[in-house]
Design an enzyme around this catalytic site. Structure first.
Site, PDB file in Angstrom:
ATOM      1  N   HIS A 197       1.926  -5.531 -11.943  1.00 24.41           N
ATOM      2  CA  HIS A 197       1.228  -4.385 -11.998  1.00 24.41           C
ATOM      3  C   HIS A 197       2.198  -3.139 -12.433  1.00 24.41           C
ATOM      4  O   HIS A 197       1.791  -2.436 -13.549  1.00 24.41           O
ATOM      5  CB  HIS A 197       0.486  -4.145 -10.720  1.00 24.41           C
ATOM      6  N   GLU A 198       3.123  -3.071 -11.901  1.00 20.97           N
ATOM      7  CA  GLU A 198       4.108  -1.963 -12.229  1.00 20.97           C
ATOM      8  C   GLU A 198       4.757  -1.954 -13.308  1.00 20.97           C
ATOM      9  O   GLU A 198       5.061  -1.037 -13.888  1.00 20.97           O
ATOM     10  CB  GLU A 198       5.077  -1.851 -10.906  1.00 20.97           C
ATOM     11  N   HIS A 201       2.646  -0.608 -16.139  1.00 18.04           N
ATOM     12  CA  HIS A 201       2.545   0.904 -16.343  1.00 18.04           C
ATOM     13  C   HIS A 201       4.095   1.240 -16.813  1.00 18.04           C
ATOM     14  O   HIS A 201       4.136   2.259 -18.001  1.00 18.04           O
ATOM     15  CB  HIS A 201       3.194   1.429 -14.695  1.00 18.04           C
ATOM     16  N   HIS A 324      -6.027   8.593  -0.645  1.00 22.99           N
ATOM     17  CA  HIS A 324      -6.135   8.883  -2.011  1.00 22.99           C
ATOM     18  C   HIS A 324      -6.959   9.936  -2.472  1.00 22.99           C
ATOM     19  O   HIS A 324      -6.594  10.548  -3.407  1.00 22.99           O
ATOM     20  CB  HIS A 324      -6.911   7.657  -2.398  1.00 22.99           C
ATOM     21  N   ILE A 325      -7.874  10.291  -1.935  1.00 19.56           N
ATOM     22  CA  ILE A 325      -8.724  11.590  -2.651  1.00 19.56           C
ATOM     23  C   ILE A 325      -8.433  12.841  -2.065  1.00 19.56           C
ATOM     24  O   ILE A 325      -9.131  13.937  -2.376  1.00 19.56           O
ATOM     25  CB  ILE A 325     -10.058  11.068  -2.205  1.00 19.56           C
ATOM     26  N   PHE A 326      -7.408  13.049  -1.096  1.00 19.24           N
ATOM     27  CA  PHE A 326      -7.090  14.100  -0.402  1.00 19.24           C
ATOM     28  C   PHE A 326      -5.473  14.697  -0.941  1.00 19.24           C
ATOM     29  O   PHE A 326      -5.031  15.626  -1.611  1.00 19.24           O
ATOM     30  CB  PHE A 326      -7.075  14.238   0.943  1.00 19.24           C
ATOM     31  N   GLY A 328      -3.499  12.101  -2.551  1.00 24.06           N
ATOM     32  CA  GLY A 328      -3.065  11.070  -3.420  1.00 24.06           C
ATOM     33  C   GLY A 328      -3.340  11.030  -4.648  1.00 24.06           C
ATOM     34  O   GLY A 328      -2.979  10.249  -5.826  1.00 24.06           O
TER      35      GLY A 328
END
Length: 405
Positions: A197-198, A201, A324-326, A328
Site C-alpha cells: 500500500h505505502e 503512494h 480521521h474526520i477531526f 486526520g
C-alpha cells in the site's frame, strides 16, 4: 462568505466527486447493496454462535469474539501461521521484481554514503528502462516504539521540479518486527499488504512527470483520488502469480503453498457486506456532521438506524475515537477511501482481463498505468487520468465483486 452552505460543500468542491449530492448517491448505493448481505452475515454468525453454546441474541459486545472464532473455523489460519513465509528480503525482492515487470523500472540500493537517521534505514534508487536515475526513497521498516508512531505512512521529502533540477525522494515508514538473533524479520500478511500500500503512494510520488513541484508526485492530488495507486498495489497480494515472488519460507525457501493461499483468498471476502456497511456508516456520519446543525448525538442515532444491522448502544461514543474526520485530514472526506478503491479495483480488472499470468500483456498495461495514473498526479484532473488509462469512467460493480457482494 465563500458561497457554500456548509463545510461539506466546500470540502467536496475541491475533490474528484465535486458535489455532495454525488457523494450521497455513492454512499447510499453502496449502503443499499451491502445492507442485505450484512444482515445475512449476522444471521450466519448468530447460528454459528448458537451451535457453539451461545445463548440468546448476539449483542454488540459479542460480535468481535464470535467473528474471530468463525473465521478461525472457516479458514483454519492465523496471521502468525503465515509469517514464516514472508521474510522481509524475499518480500522486498518480489515487490521490486513486480514493479519492474509492471512499470519498467529497476530498484537498487543507493550509495551507502547517503546519510540516514537510523542504522536500520535503507536507501534505494529507481532507474528507468534506459538505466537513468529518476528517483530515490528511504525505507524505515522496523518498529521503534520510543521514537516512531504506530502504523505505516509515506511522506514526500523532495518533489520533482524542472526549475530547481530536483528528482523526487520519498520516505516510506512501517512498524514491523526487526530481526532477532539469527531469525530474519518475518512479516505478517497484513504487514506485507501495508508495505504494498505505502509503496503505491511512493511510486506515485517518484514516477511523476509533472515538472512543477506544487503539482508533482503526491502534491495537489484530490483527496478522494490520493489512495488510488496505494489500494491498486494491494490487489497484487491476491494474485496467484505474484505470491511466489514475495513468499518463501525462511527455512526452506518454498513459497506459500497453494492450499494455504486458497484459504487466504477465501478469508479476503469474509464479512465483506458488514465491512462495507460499516465504512458507509462512518462516511455518512462524517458527511452529515459537516453539513447539519443537529446535535452530534442525534446525528449518530439517526445515521445508525439506517446503516447498522445491530441496534446502536446508547453508550456508543464512536465520535470520541473517530480521529480521521477531526485531526486526520478526512473532514467531510471519509468516503474517499471507498471512492478511491472503486478506481483501484476497476484499474486492476484491466490486468485481469488479459490474464494475470500473461506477464507480457500486463507489462504493457502497467506501462500505461505508469504513464497516466502514476505520471500525471496532481497536474491533471483524476477523472481525466482514469479515462486516459481505462478509456471510460469507473464502474462500481468491480468494488462490489471485490467485497463478495
Amino acid at each position: 462568505m465563500l458561497g457554500y452552505r456548509n463545510f461539506a460543500e466546500l470540502s467536496i468542491s475541491k475533490a474528484m466527486a465535486k458535489s455532495v449530492d454525488r457523494v450521497w448517491n455513492f454512499i447510499n448505493t453502496l449502503r443499499d447493496r451491502s445492507y442485505p448481505v450484512a444482515e445475512r452475515e449476522l444471521e450466519t454468525l448468530q447460528q454459528f454462535a448458537e451451535s457453539h453454546g451461545h445463548q440468546g441474541k448476539l449483542q454488540q459486545w459479542d460480535r468481535d469474539y464470535w467473528d474471530e472464532l468463525q473465521s478461525l473455523e472457516l479458514f483454519r489460519m492465523t496471521e502468525e501461521q503465515l509469517r514464516p513465509y514472508f521474510p522481509l528480503q524475499r518480500v522486498l525482492s518480489g515487490l521490486f521484481q513486480l514493479s519492474s515487470i509492471l512499470f519498467g523500472i529497476t530498484i537498487k540500493p543507493a550509495d551507502p554514503k547517503v546519510e540516514v537517521w537510523h542504522p536500520d534505514v535503507e536507501v534505494f534508487d529507481i532507474n528507468d528502462g534506459k538505466g537513468a536515475h529518476i528517483a530515490s526513497f528511504f525505507l524505515d521498516l522496523y518498529s521503534r516504539p520510543s521514537e516512531k508512531e504506530r502504523g505505516s505512512w509515506t511522506t514526500s521529502f523532495i518533489s520533482r521540479s524542472k526549475l530547481l533540477g530536483t528528482k523526487p525522494v520519498a520516505f516510506l515508514v512501517c512498524n514491523q518486527l526487526p530481526p532477532v538473533g539469527s531469525l530474519p524479520s518475518l512479516m505478517s500478511f497484513s504487514e506485507v499488504k501495508s508495505l504494498f500500500h505505502e509503496f503505491g503512494h511512493a511510486l506515485q510520488h517518484m514516477l511523476t512527470t509533472v515538472p512543477y513541484s506544487m503539482a508533482s508526485g503526491l502534491n495537489n492530488i484530490e483527496w478522494d483520488a490520493v489512495e488510488f495507486p496505494s489500494q491498486f498495489m494491494e490487489n497484487w497480494m491476491y494474485d496467484n502469480n505474484t505470491i511466489p515472488l514475495i513468499s518463501g519460507h525462511y527455512l526452506t525457501g518454498k513459497p506459500l503453498p497453494q492450499n494455504i493461499f486458497a484459504r487466504v483468498l477465501q478469508a479476503h471476502h469474509y464479512g465483506g457486506g458488514s465491512i462495507m456497511l460499516r465504512q458507509m456508516f462512518l462516511a455518512a456520519l462524517d458527511l452529515t456532521l459537516y453539513s447539519s446543525t443537529d446535535s452530534w448525538t442525534s446525528v449518530v442515532r439517526e445515521i445508525a438506524k439506517r446503516f447498522s444491522v445491530m441496534k446502536q448502544l446508547p453508550e456508543d461514543c464512536v465520535l470520541c475515537t473517530f480521529l480521521h474526520i477531526f485531526s486526520g485530514g478526512y473532514s467531510a472526506g471519509y468516503y474517499a477511501y471507498e471512492w478511491a478503491e472503486v478506481l483501484a479495483v476497476d484499474a486492476f480488472s484491466a490486468f485481469e482481463d488479459v490474464g494475470l499470468q500473461n506477464r507480457n500483456a500486463i507489462s504493457k498495461i502497467g506501462h500505461r498505468f505508469r504513464d497516466t495514473v502514476l505520471s500525471l498526479g496532481g497536474g491533471t484532473d483524476p477523472r481525466q487520468v482514469f479515462r486516459l488509462f481505462r478509456g471510460r469512467d469507473p464502474h462500481l460493480e468491480f468494488l462490489l465483486k471485490a467485497y463478495g457482494i
